[in-house]
Design an enzyme around this catalytic site. Structure first.
Site, short mmCIF file in Angstrom:
data_model
loop_
_atom_site.label_atom_id
_atom_site.label_comp_id
_atom_site.label_asym_id
_atom_site.label_seq_id
_atom_site.Cartn_x
_atom_site.Cartn_y
_atom_site.Cartn_z
N LYS A 38 34.32 45.05 48.71
CA LYS A 38 33.58 46.27 49.04
C LYS A 38 33.08 46.93 47.76
CE LYS A 38 34.36 46.26 53.47
NZ LYS A 38 33.27 46.00 54.38
N CYS A 39 31.94 47.60 47.86
CA CYS A 39 31.43 48.37 46.73
C CYS A 39 32.40 49.50 46.42
CB CYS A 39 30.05 48.93 47.05
SG CYS A 39 28.74 47.75 46.69
N PRO A 40 32.63 49.78 45.18
CA PRO A 40 31.84 49.41 44.00
C PRO A 40 32.35 48.17 43.26
CG PRO A 40 33.37 51.11 43.38
CD PRO A 40 33.60 50.83 44.86
N ASP A 65 28.75 43.18 51.16
CA ASP A 65 28.88 44.58 51.55
C ASP A 65 27.49 45.19 51.56
OD1 ASP A 65 29.67 47.14 52.10
OD2 ASP A 65 30.54 47.53 50.13
N ASP A 71 23.42 49.91 45.95
CA ASP A 71 24.17 50.18 44.72
C ASP A 71 23.72 49.32 43.54
OD1 ASP A 71 25.57 52.02 46.16
OD2 ASP A 71 27.47 50.91 46.18
#
Length: 102
Positions: A38-40, A65, A71
Site C-alpha cells: 500500500k502507498c506510500p 495500489d 502518488d
C-alpha cells in the site's frame, strides 16, 4: 455462405483481444516490485533506490495500489523527476516509469 452487405475484411472481430502494445520509450534500467504494498511504500521504495540508476535513465515501479496512480506522479513533480508513462500490467496493477533527472 455469403451474406449480402457483409464483406470479408482483414480486420479482426470486435471481441478479439488487442495485440500486445509495443513499449514506448527505453526499457527501465531498474524495476522496483511494490506489488501488494500500500502507498506510500512504493514511493518510499522509489525514493530509496532511484539513485541506483544513472541520471537520464528510467526506473520502473510496479504497484497495484490505486493510490500509486496519483502518488507516483505527484512525487515526481515534487522531486523534479520526469514521470515518463504509466502502463497497465497483465497481472493487474500498473508500471510507472520515471526518468532520473539529477
Amino acid at each position: 455462405m455469403r451474406f449480402r452487405g457483409r464483406a470479408r475484411t482483414g480486420t479482426p472481430p470486435a471481441d478479439a483481444p488487442p495485440p500486445p502494445a509495443e513499449p514506448e520509450g527505453p526499457p527501465p534500467v531498474l524495476v522496483i516490485d511494490a506489488l501488494g504494498r500500500k502507498c506510500p511504500i512504493p514511493i518510499i521504495m522509489l525514493a530509496e533506490r532511484i539513485r541506483e540508476v544513472p541520471v537520464g535513465q528510467v526506473v520502473a515501479v510496479l504497484a497495484d495500489d490505486a493510490a500509486a496512480r496519483t502518488d507516483v506522479p505527484a512525487w515526481c513533480r515534487m522531486k523534479s523527476q520526469d514521470f515518463v508513462r504509466e502502463e497497465t500490467l497483465q497481472q493487474g496493477g500498473w508500471g510507472f516509469h520515471i526518468r532520473r533527472t539529477y
